[in-house]
Design an enzyme around this catalytic site. Structure first.
Site, PDB file in Angstrom:
ATOM      1  N   ILE A   1     -30.099  20.409 -32.902  1.00 48.96           N
ATOM      2  CA  ILE A   1     -29.214  20.543 -31.727  1.00 48.96           C
ATOM      3  C   ILE A   1     -29.508  21.885 -31.047  1.00 48.96           C
ATOM      4  O   ILE A   1     -29.612  21.980 -29.825  1.00 48.96           O
ATOM      5  CB  ILE A   1     -27.741  20.451 -32.156  1.00 48.96           C
ATOM      6  CG1 ILE A   1     -27.499  19.113 -32.851  1.00 48.96           C
ATOM      7  CG2 ILE A   1     -26.806  20.610 -30.971  1.00 48.96           C
ATOM      8  CD1 ILE A   1     -26.206  19.018 -33.615  1.00 48.96           C
TER       9      ILE A   1
ATOM     10  N   ASP B   1     -37.096 -10.022   8.383  1.00 49.79           N
ATOM     11  CA  ASP B   1     -37.498 -11.433   8.379  1.00 49.79           C
ATOM     12  C   ASP B   1     -36.363 -12.342   7.966  1.00 49.79           C
ATOM     13  O   ASP B   1     -35.392 -11.897   7.386  1.00 49.79           O
ATOM     14  CB  ASP B   1     -38.520 -11.617   7.244  1.00 49.79           C
ATOM     15  CG  ASP B   1     -39.915 -11.340   7.672  1.00 49.79           C
ATOM     16  OD1 ASP B   1     -40.750 -11.360   6.789  1.00 49.79           O
ATOM     17  OD2 ASP B   1     -40.157 -11.122   8.859  1.00 49.79           O
TER      18      ASP B   1
ATOM     19  N   LYS C   1     -39.382 -15.601  11.847  1.00 51.84           N
ATOM     20  CA  LYS C   1     -40.028 -16.748  12.463  1.00 51.84           C
ATOM     21  C   LYS C   1     -39.489 -17.980  11.749  1.00 51.84           C
ATOM     22  O   LYS C   1     -39.408 -17.994  10.534  1.00 51.84           O
ATOM     23  CB  LYS C   1     -41.544 -16.684  12.243  1.00 51.84           C
ATOM     24  CG  LYS C   1     -42.156 -15.453  12.836  1.00 51.84           C
ATOM     25  CD  LYS C   1     -43.647 -15.490  12.629  1.00 51.84           C
ATOM     26  CE  LYS C   1     -44.038 -14.892  11.297  1.00 51.84           C
ATOM     27  NZ  LYS C   1     -44.455 -13.507  11.379  1.00 51.84           N
TER      28      LYS C   1
ATOM     29  N   GLY D   1     -40.265 -10.136   3.255  1.00 51.98           N
ATOM     30  CA  GLY D   1     -40.040 -10.773   1.963  1.00 51.98           C
ATOM     31  C   GLY D   1     -41.245 -10.558   1.050  1.00 51.98           C
ATOM     32  O   GLY D   1     -42.382 -10.469   1.517  1.00 51.98           O
TER      33      GLY D   1
ATOM     34  N   ASP E   1     -44.208  -9.232  -0.905  1.00 51.19           N
ATOM     35  CA  ASP E   1     -45.112  -8.115  -0.670  1.00 51.19           C
ATOM     36  C   ASP E   1     -45.683  -8.237   0.748  1.00 51.19           C
ATOM     37  O   ASP E   1     -46.018  -9.340   1.181  1.00 51.19           O
ATOM     38  CB  ASP E   1     -46.256  -8.153  -1.697  1.00 51.19           C
ATOM     39  CG  ASP E   1     -47.211  -7.000  -1.495  1.00 51.19           C
ATOM     40  OD1 ASP E   1     -46.977  -5.941  -2.096  1.00 51.19           O
ATOM     41  OD2 ASP E   1     -48.179  -7.150  -0.706  1.00 51.19           O
TER      42      ASP E   1
ATOM     43  N   MET F   1     -45.609 -21.563   0.727  1.00 54.78           N
ATOM     44  CA  MET F   1     -45.420 -22.269   2.001  1.00 54.78           C
ATOM     45  C   MET F   1     -45.835 -23.733   1.904  1.00 54.78           C
ATOM     46  O   MET F   1     -46.353 -24.301   2.858  1.00 54.78           O
ATOM     47  CB  MET F   1     -46.224 -21.587   3.124  1.00 54.78           C
ATOM     48  CG  MET F   1     -45.770 -20.175   3.370  1.00 54.78           C
ATOM     49  SD  MET F   1     -46.837 -19.310   4.514  1.00 54.78           S
ATOM     50  CE  MET F   1     -48.240 -18.908   3.488  1.00 54.78           C
TER      51      MET F   1
END
Ligand code: SAH
Length: 491
Positions: A23, A255, A277, A312, A314, A393
Site C-alpha cells: 500500500i 444519414d 437517401k 452508418g 464505417d 444492401m
C-alpha cells in the site's frame, strides 16, 4: 464542499511515509512521479521498495516509528495495517501541523488522494470525500474515455503560445480567442497530430482576432469536416474518437442509418441536418443528393464551422466516404476520417456468428447485394466453400443473390442467415440454408437495413427465427474439418 482540491508542487520536498508494504509502495510511486524527496520509516521493505531504495530513489530508515521521524516533513503518509500505529502517526503529524494522509482512513487524515486522470500537463483529480472511492474511480473512467489521449499535447501547444497572445491581444479579446482555439480547428489538428495544420489554423485565428467583426467574416476562417463512422446502430458502439468529435461539431449531417440515440450524443446546440437517401431513390436522384451532401460539407466548412458527417457503420465500407474525402481534398477543406464498426462486424457479434472460424471459414468477403452491371462480382469465387460472404444492401434481391450463388456452384445446403437492424433493440435474426433463406426472409418480412451472411459459420447464428437443420450441418462440417485440425496445429 468539505475539502479544498489543490495541486501541490512537491519537487524535492521532504515527504515521510510510514510503512514499507504494497500500500505504501503505491503512494510512493505516485510521489516519485512528482519528484518528492521520500523517506520511508519501516522495519522492513517489500521487494519493490527495496529496489527503489537500492537505486537511491527513496531513503529508508529501518526503525520503529517515533514522532521525531516527522521533523522537517512537509507531508506525512501512514500506510501501515496497524490501526494504533496509524493513529499515533496522525496525532504526531497534527501536533506538528503537517498535513497527513492515513491510507483508507478519512477520520485520521487531514488530506486524501483523489482519483487521477493524468494527461500531463492537464490533470483531472476526482474525490468523493471518502464516501465512495469506487464511485470516484468510475467517474475517472468516464473522463478517461472522453478526453483524447493527446489532450496534454494541446495544453502544451497553448502554453507555448500564451505569451505571444498576451502581447498581441487585449485581455478582453484573449479569452474569446482561446475559446475559439480550444473548441476549434487548431485544437483538433493538434489532437490529430497535424502540427503544421494546427499552426496554420492558430495563425489564421490570431490574424482574425486582430480584425473587427465585419472584417473577420470576409477573412473567411476555414472549418473542417469529420467523416465519422457511427457504427451499426447501438450508440455504445461509437468509438471514443467519434464521441469526442461529435461533441465538438457545430453541424451534424446524418444519414437514414444513424439512429436518434447516436445523434443524441452530439453537442446539444449543434445544428442537425438530415441528408439521408431513401433506398427507393432513382439513380439520378441519388447522384444529386450525393452532390448536395458534397456542397453542404464545403458550404458549412467555409463558414468556419466544424462539420460532422455521420455515416452508418464505417465511412469507407459502402459508405461513399471515399468520394466525400476526395471532394473535400479537391476543395482544400481539412478532414478527419473516423472508422466505425461496419454492419457486418456489428451483426456478427450481435447474432453470434464468427465471421472466420478455424474449422469453418478462412476468409470473409463484404459485397454489395445491390445488382451491379453484369460481371461486377465474381460469383464463382463467392460460391466456394469454407468462406464467409456478407451481402450488404441485398434485402430486395435475396432470390436473385441465392440463385446466382447456386448457379455458380454453391451447395444448396450451405447455411445462411439474415440479420435485420443488427445491434438495435429490434434486431431479428433468421437462419436457414441457401436454398430456403430468401423465402424465409420474405415470409418473416425481413427489410432493410439487413445483411445476408452465407457460409458454414452462419449455422452458428443465435437465431430467433425458425431454425431448422442447420445445427446438424454444422456438426457434420465440424466433424469434417476436425480431421484437418491436427494438420493446422502443426503448421
Ligand atoms: N457504411 C455502412 C454500410 C452502408 S450500406 C457500414 O459500414 O455498415 C447500407 C447497408 O448496410 C444496408 O442495406 C444493410 O445491408 C447494412 N446495414 C447497415 N446497418 C445495418 C444494421 N444495423 N443491421 C443490418 N444491416 C445493416
Amino acid at each position: 464542499m468539505d475539502h479544498l482540491p489543490i495541486f501541490l508542487q512537491l519537487r524535492a520536498v521532504p515527504v515521510v511515509v510510514i510503512g514499507g508494504g504494497h500500500i505504501a509502495q503505491r503512494k510512493i510511486d505516485l510521489l516519485l512521479r512528482v519528484g518528492a524527496q521520500i523517506t520511508v520509516i519501516a522495519p522492513r521493505l517489500c521487494a519493490a521498495l527495496e529496489q527503489r531504495a537500492a537505486a537511491g530513489e527513496i531513503a529508508h530508515c529501518s526503525a520503529l516509528f517515533e514522532p521525531a521521524h516527522l521533523d522537517g516533513a512537509r507531508i506525512v503518509i501512514a500506510a501501515t495495517n496497524l490501526k494504533t500505529l496509524n493513529a499515533q502517526v496522525s496525532a504526531a503529524a497534527r501536533a506538528r501541523a503537517i498535513p497527513v494522509n492515513v491510507v483508507d482512513d478519512m477520520e485520521l487524515s487531514t488530506f486524501y488522494f483523489p482519483a487521477i486522470v493524468d494527461r500531463s500537463p492537464l490533470i483531472v483529480a476526482i474525490g468523493s470525500t471518502g464516501q465512495s472511492p469506487v464511485l470516484a474511480r468510475w467517474v475517472r473512467e468516464q473522463i478517461e474515455a472522453l478526453l483524447p489521449g493527446t489532450i496534454g499535447t494541446l495544453a502544451r501547444f497553448i502554453g507555448a503560445r500564451r505569451k505571444a497572445v498576451q502581447e498581441a491581444l487585449s485581455p478582453a479579446a484573449r479569452r474569446a480567442f482561446w475559446e475559439r482555439i480550444v473548441r476549434g480547428v487548431a485544437a483538433s489538428r493538434v489532437l490529430a497530430g497535424d502540427d503544421a495544420g494546427a499552426e496554420h489554423a492558430y495563425q489564421r485565428e490570431l490574424r482574425a482576432a486582430r480584425l473587427t467583426c465585419a472584417d473577420r467574416r470576409s477573412a473567411g476562417a476555414l472549418g473542417e469536416v469529420y467523416l465519422i463512422g457511427a457504427g451499426p446502430g447501438d450508440a455504445d458502439l461509437l468509438t471514443l474518437r467519434a464521441l469526442q468529435l461529435l461533441q465538438q461539431a457545430d453541424v451534424v449531417l446524418h444519414d437514414r442509418l444513424v439512429p436518434a440515440a447516436v445523434l443524441d450524443r452530439a453537442r446539444r446546440d449543434a445544428e442537425r441536418v438530415f441528408v439521408g437517401k431513401s433506398a427507393a431513390s432513382a439513380a439520378d436522384e441519388v447522384h444529386t443528393r450525393q452532390e448536395h451532401i458534397h456542397d453542404l460539407m464545403v458550404h458549412y466548412a467555409r463558414q468556419g464551422l466544424r462539420v460532422a458527417r455521420l455515416k452508418g457503420g464505417d465511412p469507407f465500407v459502402f459508405g461513399r466516404g471515399g468520394e466525400e474525402a476526395q471532394h473535400l481534398a479537391r476543395h482544400g477543406i481539412p478532414y478527419i476520417v473516423v472508422p466505425g464498426i461496419t454492419a457486418a462486424l456489428g451483426a456478427a457479434a450481435a447474432a453470434g456468428i464468427p465471421l472466420t472460424h478455424r474449422q469453418l471459414s478462412h476468409s470473409v468477403t463484404l459485397v454489395t447485394g445491390h445488382p451491379l452491371e453484369d460481371g461486377a462480382l465474381d460469383w464463382t469465387a463467392l460460391a466456394r466453400p469454407h468462406q464467409t460472404v456478407v451481402f450488404y444492401m441485398g434485402t430486395a434481391y435475396l432470390q436473385r443473390i441465392c440463385a446466382q450463388l447456386r448457379a455458380a456452384g454453391a451447395d444448396e445446403g450451405v447455411p445462411a442467415a439474415l440479420i435485420e437492424r443488427a445491434t438495435l433493440p429490434e434486431q431479428r435474426v433468421v437462419s436457414g440454408t441457401l436454398a430456403g433463406i430468401a423465402a424465409l426472409g420474405q415470409r418473416r418480412g425481413i427489410a432493410a437495413p439487413a445483411l445476408l451472411v452465407v457460409g458454414e459459420v452462419a449455422a452458428l447464428a443465435q437465431s430467433n427465427g425458425e431454425c431448422d437443420t442447420v445445427k446438424e450441418t454444422l456438426q457434420s462440417a465440424t466433424r469434417q474439418a476436425s480431421a484437418t485440425e491436427d494438420l493446422h496445429e502443426h503448421c
